[in-house]
Write an enzyme that holds these catalytic residues in place. Structure first.
Site, PDB file in Angstrom:
ATOM      1  N   TYR A  69       0.817  -1.215   0.000  1.00  0.00           N
ATOM      2  CA  TYR A  69       0.000   0.000   0.000  1.00  0.00           C
ATOM      3  C   TYR A  69       0.850   1.265   0.000  1.00  0.00           C
ATOM      4  O   TYR A  69       0.641   2.152  -0.833  1.00  0.00           O
ATOM      5  CB  TYR A  69      -0.969  -0.011   1.186  1.00  0.00           C
ATOM      6  CG  TYR A  69      -2.193  -0.875   0.956  1.00  0.00           C
ATOM      7  CD1 TYR A  69      -2.238  -1.824  -0.060  1.00  0.00           C
ATOM      8  CD2 TYR A  69      -3.319  -0.733   1.764  1.00  0.00           C
ATOM      9  CE1 TYR A  69      -3.338  -2.616  -0.258  1.00  0.00           C
ATOM     10  CE2 TYR A  69      -4.440  -1.535   1.566  1.00  0.00           C
ATOM     11  CZ  TYR A  69      -4.444  -2.476   0.554  1.00  0.00           C
ATOM     12  OH  TYR A  69      -5.554  -3.256   0.353  1.00  0.00           O
ATOM     13  N   GLU A  75       1.918   6.318  -7.178  1.00  0.00           N
ATOM     14  CA  GLU A  75       0.847   7.133  -7.763  1.00  0.00           C
ATOM     15  C   GLU A  75       1.105   8.621  -7.560  1.00  0.00           C
ATOM     16  O   GLU A  75       0.962   9.432  -8.495  1.00  0.00           O
ATOM     17  CB  GLU A  75      -0.488   6.735  -7.143  1.00  0.00           C
ATOM     18  CG  GLU A  75      -0.936   5.329  -7.516  1.00  0.00           C
ATOM     19  CD  GLU A  75      -2.053   4.828  -6.623  1.00  0.00           C
ATOM     20  OE1 GLU A  75      -2.825   5.660  -6.112  1.00  0.00           O
ATOM     21  OE2 GLU A  75      -2.148   3.596  -6.420  1.00  0.00           O
TER      22      GLU A  75
END
Length: 288
Positions: free
Chosen positions: A210, A217
């Site tokens: 994560y 991103e």
């Protein structure tokens, strides 16, 4: 925005431990509405066999619901197997490319068709929620899926100069391992044969994946900002006949800022789920 999007589920309950591709909502085998109960009671008072008729209708309804549940389970099993296979193909293609080329440059271009297909195919998860075969909020599923599609189509696909950024590899690797683990978890759960390793992987891999995915991103969006500002892509300037304006550059900045409140909610929610599932801890979450 990757698994960050599951923060929507953490806030309203995206990164839930189970998402919209998961097992179908349980369908009751029988139910008696107040109207049916009243009809049966009056039939008994009248001495008729109306109660038997109502019971027959109940059994027929229960049979239809059971068949519907079986069809939903069969479809979801097929869907999750297909998605597991798709992300496995993507993983193999990425490893093969790097072994042959020895560089990440050109990687996105080589796997983009497979990535776009399977990530866009995930729109079916919203349909699953709409038709009620998966007990997840349509809004939550919509945010989860659309944020990934946003990263694929409106960032990486549309802004070609950033496709060779190392940050793209970061989120691609994080997404791929996460999705293989997640969809295989759902598949084995639906088949009622969940290996412990798959469950362990589902609730442990995210600890690293994560943060890596989110970092990839954010860095990718950050790398896109100069190009977006220079070209004005996707922006609407005034004056125009609609009298509205939109600046994609500032939209990306707001998107990046949204990670700050959402990611911690996601991450700590998943940590609580991990303790509950793997260690059997009873977690009482306070209502806000």
């Amino acid at each position: 925005m990757g698994r960050l999007t599951e923060a929507a589920a953490a806030a309203g309950g995206g990164a839930s431990a189970a998402r919209s591709a998961g097992p179908p909502a349980p369908l009751p085998l029988s139910s008696t509405s107040p109207g049916c109960a009243a009809a049966m009671a009056s039939s008994e008072e009248d001495g008729t066999n109306g109660g038997a008729s109502e019971a027959g209708e109940e059994r027929e309804t229960a049979g239809k619901r059971t068949r519907r549940g079986l069809l939903a389970t069969a479809w979801l099993t097929f869907y999750n197997i297909a998605m597991t296979a798709g992300w496995l193909v993507l993983a193999i293609a990425m490893v093969r490319f790097y072994m042959e080329k020895g560089t990440h440059k050109g990687l996105y271009r080589s796997i983009q068709k497979t990535l776009k297909f399977f990530q866009t195919f995930a729109l079916l998860e919203i349909v699953h929620c709409l038709i009620g075969i998966v007990p997840t909020s349509v809004l939550v599923a919509g945010v989860q899926v659309s944020s990934r599609i946003f990263m694929v189509w409106l960032v990486t696909h549309s802004i070609k100069p950033i496709q060779n950024e190392e940050s793209v590899v970061l989120f691609l690797v994080a997404w791929t391992v996460t999705e293989i683990t997640r969809y295989s978890f759902y598949t084995f759960s639906l088949l009622d044969h969940l290996p412990y390793f798959v469950k362990w992987a589902r609730y442990n891999f995210f600890i690293i994946l994560y943060p890596v995915g989110v970092a990839g991103e954010l860095l990718t969006i950050y790398a896109a900002l100069p190009y977006v500002k220079k070209t004005g892509m996707f922006s609407i300037r005034l004056p125009n006949k609609y009298n509205v304006s939109f600046d994609y550059y500032y939209f990306l900045l707001i998107t990046m800022a949204s990670y700050i409140p959402l990611f911690p909610q996601l991450y700590f929610h998943m940590l609580r789920q991990r303790r509950k599932v793997l260690h059997g801890e009873v977690i009482v979450e306070k209502d806000d």
